[in-house]
Design a protein around this motif. Sequence first.
Motif, mmCIF file in Angstrom:
data_model
loop_
_atom_site.group_PDB
_atom_site.id
_atom_site.type_symbol
_atom_site.label_atom_id
_atom_site.label_comp_id
_atom_site.label_asym_id
_atom_site.label_seq_id
_atom_site.Cartn_x
_atom_site.Cartn_y
_atom_site.Cartn_z
ATOM 1 N N ASP A 272 0.843 -1.199 0.000
ATOM 2 C CA ASP A 272 0.000 0.000 0.000
ATOM 3 C C ASP A 272 0.877 1.247 0.000
ATOM 4 O O ASP A 272 0.639 2.194 -0.751
ATOM 5 C CB ASP A 272 -0.916 0.026 1.228
ATOM 6 C CG ASP A 272 -1.973 -1.059 1.205
ATOM 7 O OD1 ASP A 272 -2.289 -1.571 0.111
ATOM 8 O OD2 ASP A 272 -2.473 -1.398 2.301
ATOM 9 N N VAL A 273 1.884 1.243 0.845
ATOM 10 C CA VAL A 273 2.805 2.384 0.921
ATOM 11 C C VAL A 273 3.562 2.529 -0.395
ATOM 12 O O VAL A 273 3.714 3.635 -0.920
ATOM 13 C CB VAL A 273 3.781 2.212 2.106
ATOM 14 C CG1 VAL A 273 4.840 3.303 2.098
ATOM 15 C CG2 VAL A 273 3.022 2.206 3.415
ATOM 16 N N SER B 216 2.682 6.527 -6.887
ATOM 17 C CA SER B 216 1.683 7.430 -7.444
ATOM 18 C C SER B 216 2.061 8.885 -7.182
ATOM 19 O O SER B 216 1.919 9.743 -8.067
ATOM 20 C CB SER B 216 0.319 7.121 -6.833
ATOM 21 O OG SER B 216 -0.642 8.014 -7.292
ATOM 22 N N GLU B 217 2.543 9.172 -5.985
ATOM 23 C CA GLU B 217 2.965 10.539 -5.668
ATOM 24 C C GLU B 217 4.143 10.971 -6.538
ATOM 25 O O GLU B 217 4.171 12.108 -7.026
ATOM 26 C CB GLU B 217 3.346 10.637 -4.194
ATOM 27 C CG GLU B 217 2.172 10.538 -3.253
ATOM 28 C CD GLU B 217 2.594 10.443 -1.797
ATOM 29 O OE1 GLU B 217 3.818 10.426 -1.517
ATOM 30 O OE2 GLU B 217 1.703 10.377 -0.939
ATOM 31 N N ARG B 218 5.101 10.079 -6.759
ATOM 32 C CA ARG B 218 6.248 10.418 -7.619
ATOM 33 C C ARG B 218 5.802 10.660 -9.056
ATOM 34 O O ARG B 218 6.273 11.594 -9.716
ATOM 35 C CB ARG B 218 7.293 9.307 -7.565
ATOM 36 C CG ARG B 218 8.104 9.309 -6.292
ATOM 37 C CD ARG B 218 9.285 8.374 -6.380
ATOM 38 N NE ARG B 218 8.889 6.980 -6.453
ATOM 39 C CZ ARG B 218 8.718 6.179 -5.407
ATOM 40 N NH1 ARG B 218 8.928 6.640 -4.199
ATOM 41 N NH2 ARG B 218 8.366 4.925 -5.566
ATOM 42 N N GLN B 219 4.886 9.840 -9.533
ATOM 43 C CA GLN B 219 4.386 10.017 -10.894
ATOM 44 C C GLN B 219 3.649 11.350 -11.023
ATOM 45 O O GLN B 219 3.810 12.067 -12.015
ATOM 46 C CB GLN B 219 3.455 8.864 -11.257
ATOM 47 C CG GLN B 219 2.955 8.904 -12.669
ATOM 48 C CD GLN B 219 2.030 7.732 -12.967
ATOM 49 O OE1 GLN B 219 1.569 7.047 -12.065
ATOM 50 N NE2 GLN B 219 1.767 7.516 -14.230
ATOM 51 N N TYR B 220 2.866 11.700 -10.028
ATOM 52 C CA TYR B 220 2.141 12.965 -10.031
ATOM 53 C C TYR B 220 3.116 14.143 -10.029
ATOM 54 O O TYR B 220 2.931 15.110 -10.777
ATOM 55 C CB TYR B 220 1.215 13.024 -8.816
ATOM 56 C CG TYR B 220 0.431 14.307 -8.709
ATOM 57 C CD1 TYR B 220 -0.619 14.574 -9.580
ATOM 58 C CD2 TYR B 220 0.750 15.247 -7.742
ATOM 59 C CE1 TYR B 220 -1.339 15.755 -9.483
ATOM 60 C CE2 TYR B 220 0.038 16.429 -7.633
ATOM 61 C CZ TYR B 220 -1.001 16.680 -8.504
ATOM 62 O OH TYR B 220 -1.704 17.849 -8.412
ATOM 63 N N GLN B 221 4.177 14.051 -9.221
ATOM 64 C CA GLN B 221 5.175 15.121 -9.177
ATOM 65 C C GLN B 221 5.882 15.273 -10.526
ATOM 66 O O GLN B 221 6.125 16.386 -10.985
ATOM 67 C CB GLN B 221 6.209 14.848 -8.076
ATOM 68 C CG GLN B 221 5.684 15.059 -6.682
ATOM 69 C CD GLN B 221 5.292 16.505 -6.438
ATOM 70 O OE1 GLN B 221 5.883 17.435 -6.978
ATOM 71 N NE2 GLN B 221 4.263 16.691 -5.622
ATOM 72 N N ARG B 222 6.219 14.151 -11.159
ATOM 73 C CA ARG B 222 6.858 14.223 -12.483
ATOM 74 C C ARG B 222 5.934 14.869 -13.500
ATOM 75 O O ARG B 222 6.369 15.650 -14.339
ATOM 76 C CB ARG B 222 7.256 12.827 -12.958
ATOM 77 C CG ARG B 222 8.635 12.440 -12.508
ATOM 78 C CD ARG B 222 9.099 11.169 -13.186
ATOM 79 N NE ARG B 222 9.106 10.129 -12.162
ATOM 80 C CZ ARG B 222 8.373 9.028 -12.162
ATOM 81 N NH1 ARG B 222 7.580 8.762 -13.162
ATOM 82 N NH2 ARG B 222 8.444 8.174 -11.181
#
Length: 70
Positions: free
Chosen positions: A52-53, A59-65
């Motif tokens: 889950d983590v 997902s957070e890294r992809q969003y930031q990119r």
Amino acid sequence: MFTRAQVRRILQRVPGKQRFGIYRFLPFFFVLGGTMEWIMIKVRVGQETFYDVYRRKASERQYQRRLEDE
């Protein structure tokens, strides 16, 4: 704590030395790896498992990119 002689004695008691050599320990590590994987999938710490983590962080890294690219 174990002494070197005690560890050596324990390792000598593992069967298969003539036939498999050092590879006689492979099943132990295979089971250990499977157990670790099962723990990471099934055991919850708080509300989350390891995966889950991992998914959330990915997902957070992809969003930031995506934000940086725009």
